[in-house]
Design a protein around this motif. Structure first.
Motif, PDB file in Angstrom:
ATOM      1  N   ALA A   1       0.864  -1.181   0.000  1.00 56.82           N
ATOM      2  CA  ALA A   1       0.000   0.000   0.000  1.00 56.82           C
ATOM      3  C   ALA A   1       0.902   1.233   0.000  1.00 56.82           C
ATOM      4  O   ALA A   1       1.938   1.257   0.666  1.00 56.82           O
ATOM      5  CB  ALA A   1      -0.900   0.007   1.227  1.00 56.82           C
ATOM      6  N   LYS A   2       0.507   2.234  -0.776  1.00 57.64           N
ATOM      7  CA  LYS A   2       1.250   3.499  -0.818  1.00 57.64           C
ATOM      8  C   LYS A   2       0.302   4.609  -0.396  1.00 57.64           C
ATOM      9  O   LYS A   2      -0.724   4.822  -1.028  1.00 57.64           O
ATOM     10  CB  LYS A   2       1.786   3.764  -2.214  1.00 57.64           C
ATOM     11  CG  LYS A   2       2.779   2.717  -2.673  1.00 57.64           C
ATOM     12  CD  LYS A   2       3.237   2.949  -4.093  1.00 57.64           C
ATOM     13  CE  LYS A   2       4.169   1.837  -4.535  1.00 57.64           C
ATOM     14  NZ  LYS A   2       4.519   1.955  -5.940  1.00 57.64           N
TER      15      LYS A   2
ATOM     16  N   ALA B   1       3.453   0.402   3.045  1.00 61.43           N
ATOM     17  CA  ALA B   1       3.152  -0.609   4.051  1.00 61.43           C
ATOM     18  C   ALA B   1       2.820  -1.921   3.362  1.00 61.43           C
ATOM     19  O   ALA B   1       2.256  -1.934   2.268  1.00 61.43           O
ATOM     20  CB  ALA B   1       1.975  -0.171   4.920  1.00 61.43           C
ATOM     21  N   ALA B   2       3.165  -3.022   4.019  1.00 59.75           N
ATOM     22  CA  ALA B   2       2.696  -4.337   3.576  1.00 59.75           C
ATOM     23  C   ALA B   2       1.256  -4.446   4.047  1.00 59.75           C
ATOM     24  O   ALA B   2       0.968  -4.287   5.235  1.00 59.75           O
ATOM     25  CB  ALA B   2       3.550  -5.443   4.193  1.00 59.75           C
TER      26      ALA B   2
ATOM     27  N   TRP C   1       3.938  -0.902   8.393  1.00 61.95           N
ATOM     28  CA  TRP C   1       4.645   0.188   7.737  1.00 61.95           C
ATOM     29  C   TRP C   1       6.029  -0.309   7.350  1.00 61.95           C
ATOM     30  O   TRP C   1       6.659  -1.075   8.089  1.00 61.95           O
ATOM     31  CB  TRP C   1       4.755   1.396   8.663  1.00 61.95           C
ATOM     32  CG  TRP C   1       3.453   2.095   8.879  1.00 61.95           C
ATOM     33  CD1 TRP C   1       2.715   2.107  10.019  1.00 61.95           C
ATOM     34  CD2 TRP C   1       2.725   2.885   7.921  1.00 61.95           C
ATOM     35  NE1 TRP C   1       1.574   2.849   9.833  1.00 61.95           N
ATOM     36  CE2 TRP C   1       1.546   3.343   8.563  1.00 61.95           C
ATOM     37  CE3 TRP C   1       2.950   3.246   6.590  1.00 61.95           C
ATOM     38  CZ2 TRP C   1       0.610   4.145   7.920  1.00 61.95           C
ATOM     39  CZ3 TRP C   1       2.007   4.044   5.947  1.00 61.95           C
ATOM     40  CH2 TRP C   1       0.861   4.490   6.602  1.00 61.95           C
ATOM     41  N   SER C   2       6.524   0.118   6.206  1.00 62.29           N
ATOM     42  CA  SER C   2       7.790  -0.400   5.670  1.00 62.29           C
ATOM     43  C   SER C   2       8.944  -0.265   6.662  1.00 62.29           C
ATOM     44  O   SER C   2       9.776  -1.170   6.768  1.00 62.29           O
ATOM     45  CB  SER C   2       8.138   0.290   4.351  1.00 62.29           C
ATOM     46  OG  SER C   2       8.301   1.674   4.542  1.00 62.29           O
ATOM     47  N   GLU C   3       8.980   0.824   7.407  1.00 64.93           N
ATOM     48  CA  GLU C   3      10.090   1.029   8.346  1.00 64.93           C
ATOM     49  C   GLU C   3      10.014   0.098   9.564  1.00 64.93           C
ATOM     50  O   GLU C   3      10.970  -0.031  10.318  1.00 64.93           O
ATOM     51  CB  GLU C   3      10.160   2.497   8.799  1.00 64.93           C
ATOM     52  CG  GLU C   3       8.954   2.983   9.566  1.00 64.93           C
ATOM     53  CD  GLU C   3       7.846   3.595   8.703  1.00 64.93           C
ATOM     54  OE1 GLU C   3       6.976   4.282   9.291  1.00 64.93           O
ATOM     55  OE2 GLU C   3       7.836   3.399   7.474  1.00 64.93           O
TER      56      GLU C   3
ATOM     57  N   SER D   1       7.678  -4.577   0.276  1.00 63.15           N
ATOM     58  CA  SER D   1       7.224  -3.342   0.920  1.00 63.15           C
ATOM     59  C   SER D   1       8.306  -2.691   1.764  1.00 63.15           C
ATOM     60  O   SER D   1       8.241  -1.503   2.044  1.00 63.15           O
ATOM     61  CB  SER D   1       6.012  -3.633   1.810  1.00 63.15           C
ATOM     62  OG  SER D   1       4.945  -4.141   1.053  1.00 63.15           O
ATOM     63  N   SER D   2       9.289  -3.480   2.165  1.00 63.92           N
ATOM     64  CA  SER D   2      10.315  -2.973   3.089  1.00 63.92           C
ATOM     65  C   SER D   2      11.238  -1.952   2.450  1.00 63.92           C
ATOM     66  O   SER D   2      11.888  -1.184   3.146  1.00 63.92           O
ATOM     67  CB  SER D   2      11.156  -4.132   3.626  1.00 63.92           C
ATOM     68  OG  SER D   2      12.015  -4.639   2.615  1.00 63.92           O
TER      69      SER D   2
END
Length: 142
Positions: free
Chosen positions: A51-52, A63-64, A86-88, A132-133
């Motif tokens: 997801a963006k 995010a995944a 979230w990617s982070e 996503s990461s």
């Protein structure tokens, strides 16, 4: 500045995000969809993918996003995913290990259909997390 709208993301783990955004792009069971301000009322099931979210200030966060529902009702957008990372916050090493375990299971030619389906789902989730990461490149999941 582009028009914004209120987005709420609530996963099984709780409130992941609430605030104003410019847009969200995510994968549904029918393909990718991008929700902009003043989108018509809409509801569908979410698939698995990255997801963006374009925040109010124009910054993009990824995010995944795995499973669930998205609802657009009278200018309010609610995303209710089964999993939202979230990617982070993605543990890349854990995702790599999950991918390797699933790939190893899938090598077994004697695997019954149910076990194969479970292993494929685990592999797919690991690939979504890795993609996503931002740490892994060229992972394409269709």
């Amino acid at each position: 500045m582009s028009a914004t709208y209120h987005l709420q993301v609530v996963s099984l783990d709780g409130l992941e995000y609430e605030g104003e955004v410019q847009k969200i792009l995510l994968r549904t069971i029918d393909g990718d969809i991008e929700i902009l301000a003043r989108h018509t009322n809409y509801c569908t099931a979410i698939g698995m993918g990255t997801a963006k979210v374009t925040m109010e200030d124009g910054q993009e966060r990824k995010a995944a996003c795995i499973g669930g529902m998205i609802s657009v009702m009278n200018g309010e957008v609610r995303v209710l995913p089964t999993t939202w990372e979230w990617s982070e916050n993605i543990d890349v090493e854990r995702a790599r290990e999950a991918k390797a375990r699933a790939e190893e299971i899938l090598k077994d030619k004697q695997l019954d259909n149910e076990a194969r389906i479970r292993a494929e789902a685990k592999l797919y989730r690991a690939l979504v997390r890795l993609g996503s990461s931002g740490q892994e490149h060229n992972i394409n999941i269709d």
